[in-house]
Design an enzyme around this catalytic site. Structure first.
Site, PDB file in Angstrom:
ATOM      1  N   GLU A 158      -7.732 -11.211 -20.976  1.00 29.00           N
ATOM      2  CA  GLU A 158      -8.549 -10.041 -21.339  1.00 29.00           C
ATOM      3  C   GLU A 158      -9.040 -10.082 -22.787  1.00 29.00           C
ATOM      4  OE1 GLU A 158      -6.332  -6.505 -20.229  1.00 29.00           O
ATOM      5  OE2 GLU A 158      -7.039  -6.674 -18.177  1.00 29.00           O
ATOM      6  N   GLU A 311      -6.232  -9.006 -11.200  1.00 32.49           N
ATOM      7  CA  GLU A 311      -5.136  -8.043 -11.352  1.00 32.49           C
ATOM      8  C   GLU A 311      -5.528  -6.733 -10.676  1.00 32.49           C
ATOM      9  OE1 GLU A 311      -3.890  -7.143 -15.357  1.00 32.49           O
ATOM     10  OE2 GLU A 311      -4.054  -9.238 -15.972  1.00 32.49           O
TER      11      GLU A 311
HETATM   12  C1  GLA Z   1      -3.934  -5.658 -18.241  1.00 31.05           C
HETATM   13  C2  GLA Z   1      -3.245  -6.946 -18.678  1.00 31.05           C
HETATM   14  C3  GLA Z   1      -1.892  -7.146 -18.073  1.00 31.05           C
HETATM   15  C4  GLA Z   1      -1.139  -5.849 -17.993  1.00 31.05           C
HETATM   16  C5  GLA Z   1      -1.944  -4.842 -17.214  1.00 31.05           C
HETATM   17  C6  GLA Z   1      -1.243  -3.528 -16.992  1.00 31.05           C
HETATM   18  O1  GLA Z   1      -4.809  -5.799 -17.238  1.00 31.05           O
HETATM   19  O2  GLA Z   1      -4.030  -8.080 -18.458  1.00 31.05           O
HETATM   20  O3  GLA Z   1      -1.195  -8.094 -18.856  1.00 31.05           O
HETATM   21  O4  GLA Z   1      -0.885  -5.379 -19.275  1.00 31.05           O
HETATM   22  O5  GLA Z   1      -3.121  -4.579 -17.928  1.00 31.05           O
HETATM   23  O6  GLA Z   1      -1.993  -2.684 -16.172  1.00 31.05           O
END
Ligand code: GLA
Ligand code: ZN
Length: 682
Positions: A158, A311
């Site tokens: 991210e 995710e």
């Molecule tokens: C983000 C991060 C993860 C985690 C999630 C929690 O998407 O990439 O490492 O912290 O949030 O929702």
């Protein structure tokens, strides 16, 4: 160019189901690690994302590497037929690195260096950081590049656009400006620096902290995005060299994080993103389904190809203030929604809740109770089973005849603009307001950029609030309409150019002729019910709608008036116009309407343009039908985001319910948050 993306996509022929797996957190608990692999099998997981935040575990001291645990992890995944998506660890730096080389930490606007800690906060220009990342990435690539089960690189995590004002970053910003403007004179003109005595006489005077020079701040945003991309390119050049056949992704987020993902998309082999809707909130909770669909479609559109939902949460998050656990059926619905809009994966953050740290209460496939009998675990198993039976979808595509322009640079420029109404600009929401109507008609849309994306294959292009017309965009619109396309423009369109300088001679700038109108001024409706419009859809159907926030007063040239304001001194003047231009048409919607207007407008438009709906007409509110298809068949995903059940008529007699393998006769029932997938063989 060695870095540009390769058309290799993903090598798998099945849909993927998996999670972020933080094996390194549990090395002292061998029995827990054993259980993990047993449960992964049970949950039908075939992929795990690993190593994302493990720099300090792999390189506990500068130049000292420990790969033992990662070797074991690869072995165990392989033994269990689970693919590995391997993270590069640059998202979080080890303490020894910040201590020895403070330059890796970001500097704030006042010149103060951030302390070590947290994550996603390194200076993206620091030569030392780039060097250290390259070393560890190369080691990972050399050690694991030939592993049979290495599926994909998950580069960093991210990336974000948080600013760093260190000397390296500011120097590079000035270099970036020199490339863009060549001379200071050009820069001064582009930024209109005669305003408030802002003229620069030396490149070194430029510092990005002056909101009164919107051109400067817009360029600073562009620079940060470009510099982040440059950092990403430096990470992947090592991987391309060492593992040319392993595809690369980096996980995107919601597009409002100030990175121009359209530029990143050119350098990744497959798009992936992290999707975290807030389900079950508010009276119109189905609206979250619409928004999520919009963002899935956007991720499909970056490359016009299947993407990965890298995710999602198995139930609740721990960072949204209030995050309601998914109610029955919602996990299946939200997971298959991603597939419906073009994802080939359902992946979670996280496999197992971490025992300590900030995310210990974020839901996971396996929680602190630690067994496989929780409702969440059962929901995950259900998704796993469904995905196993849907492998045919992997090669299916989406063909949209409609595109909505949601332009990220436009969003930046609009957010910087001080307007007579700066409250509730709501750019993203308004793009979604148009999208909602089309979603509810069962029409699939691409979500595209005004500059990067071609318009040729669409019948209808909707461009809400395109405040900034970057060089070349007006010409693209004109060509699109000349060739028979239908274009929708709205208030707050065509006000400024690339540098945020206003177009002279009236808005919408270079699109005046295409729209057949010119905007004289814009009223800011201070009370939502102070203005209305009326539209005559046909001889005996005239309707009135509430409008709010912005209302352009139009001088109508060649356009035909299709709707008028009804109140105050704007009564009876044009609010909606249609202008024929060569083979196509441009509509101008001069004000912001209530939802029912968009329902009526798009219903009419899709009939006029012969855009086919997906199998069901008259979908109830909160329900959609989306399609993926290939030469062998068509899959229809019918989804109910309401808490009430719905019953739907199906006219097509050739559809098979994939759960029962039997023909669907006349109607289907969808329970609360229900989904049904129907198939038509070709
Ligand atoms: C983000 C991060 C993860 C985690 C999630 C929690 O998407 O990439 O490492 O912290 O949030 O929702
Ligand atoms: Zn910096």
């Amino acid at each position: 160019m060695t870095n540009i993306s390769k058309p290799i996509g993903l090598k798998t022929s099945v849909l993927l189901h998996g999670a972020d797996y933080n094996y390194e957190q549990w090395l002292d608990y061998p029995e827990i690690l054993d259980t993990d692999f047993k449960y992964m099998k049970e949950a039908r997981c075939n992929v795990m994302s690993i190593g994302i935040f493990s720099w300090a575990e792999i390189e506990p001291q500068e130049g000292v590497f420990n790969f033992d645990w990662l070797d074991d992890l690869f072995d165990r995944l392989e033994a269990n037929n689970i693919y590995a998506i391997l993270g590069t660890p640059s998202g979080s730096k080890p303490a020894w690195l910040s201590k020895k080389y403070p330059e890796v930490c970001r500097v704030d606007e006042k010149g103060k260096r951030e302390p070590h800690g947290q994550r996603h906060n390194h200076c993206r220009t620091s030569p030392i950081y780039r060097e250290k990342v390259a070393i560890i990435n190369r080691k990972l690539a050399q050690r694991y590049g030939k592993r049979k089960n290495l599926l994909l690189w998950h580069v960093s995590n991210e990336y974000n656009a948080g600013a760093c004002y260190c000397d390296y970053c500011i120097d590079d910003f000035r270099k970036w400006l020199r490339v863009r403007y060549k001379t200071l004179d050009n820069l001064n003109k582009a930024w209109w620096t005669s305003f408030w005595s802002h003229r620069f006489t030396d490149w070194n005077q430029i510092f990005p902290s002056d909101n009164s020079i919107s051109g400067l701040m817009l360029d600073w945003k562009r620079f940060i995005s470009d510099q982040t991309l440059d950092f990403f390119k430096s990470e992947i050049s090592v991987l391309r060299e060492e593992t040319p056949n392993i595809p690369i992704t980096t996980n995107f987020m919601l597009p409002n994080v100030d990175l121009n993902y359209w530029n990143f998309a050119k350098y990744v082999d497959v798009i992936s993103w992290d999707s975290y809707p807030r389900w079950h909130i508010g009276d119109r909770e189905w609206m979250e389904g619409v928004k999520t669909a919009f963002f899935h479609d956007m991720h499909r559109s970056y490359k016009k190809a299947p993407f990965m939902m890298m995710e999602s949460t198995p139930s609740a998050t721990n960072w949204q203030g209030i995050s309601i656990p998914k109610k029955p059926n919602m996990h299946l619905l939200s997971s298959l929604q991603a597939i419906a809009h073009g994802s080939n994966t359902v992946q979670y953050f996280q496999w197992r809740q971490s025992r300590g740290g900030e995310e210990k209460f974020h839901s996971a496939v396996v929680n602190h109770l630690g067994d496989d009998k929780t409702p969440v675990f059962k929901d995950v198993v259900e998704v796993g089973k469904k995905l196993e039976n849907l492998s045919q979808i992997v090669n299916c595509r989406t063909n949209s005849q409609v595109a909505i322009i949601y332009d990220l640079e436009n969003e930046w420029a609009l957010s910087l603009a001080q307007l007579p109404r700066s409250q509730k600009k709501c750019y993203q929401d308004r793009c979604i307001a148009h999208y909602r109507a089309l979603w509810n008609l069962g029409i699939s849309c691409d979500i595209i950029d005004s500059l990067d994306s071609p318009f040729d294959n669409y019948k209808l292009v909707v461009a809400p609030m395109l405040y900034m017309l970057r060089d070349g965009v007006a010409e693209k619109f004109i060509k699109f309409v000349e060739n028979g396309g239908t274009l929708i423009l709205t208030y707050l369109t065509g006000l400024v150019n690339d540098s945020d300088l206003c177009f002279l001679g009236g808005f919408p700038g270079k699109l005046k002729e295409l729209a057949g109108i010119v905007v004289e001024d814009t009223d800011v409706i201070s009370n939502p019910l102070k203005q209305k419009i009326k539209v005559k859809w046909n001889a005996d159907d005239e309707r009135e709608y509430d409008v709010f926030h912005y209302a352009d007063r139009l001088r109508v040239k060649t356009a035909e008036i299709k709707g008028k304001y009804t109140l105050s001194n704007m009564a009876n003047t044009a609010a909606i116009t249609e202008n024929k231009f060569k083979n196509g048409v441009t509509w101008y919607l001069a004000t912001r309407m209530e939802d029912s207007f968009y329902d009526d407008f798009y219903k009419k438009l899709i009939v006029d343009l012969n855009i086919k709906q997906n199998i069901i007409s008259n979908l109830p509110q909160g329900v959609t039908c989306q399609k993926r298809s290939d030469e062998e068949g068509e899959f229809y995903f019918i989804m109910n985001f309401n808490k009430e059940s719905v019953s739907l008529n199906i006219e097509d007699k050739e559809l098979i319910d994939i759960d029962t393998d039997s023909k669907v006769i006349n109607s289907i029932q969808l329970p609360s948050y229900g989904i049904k997938i129907l198939k038509k063989a070709m």
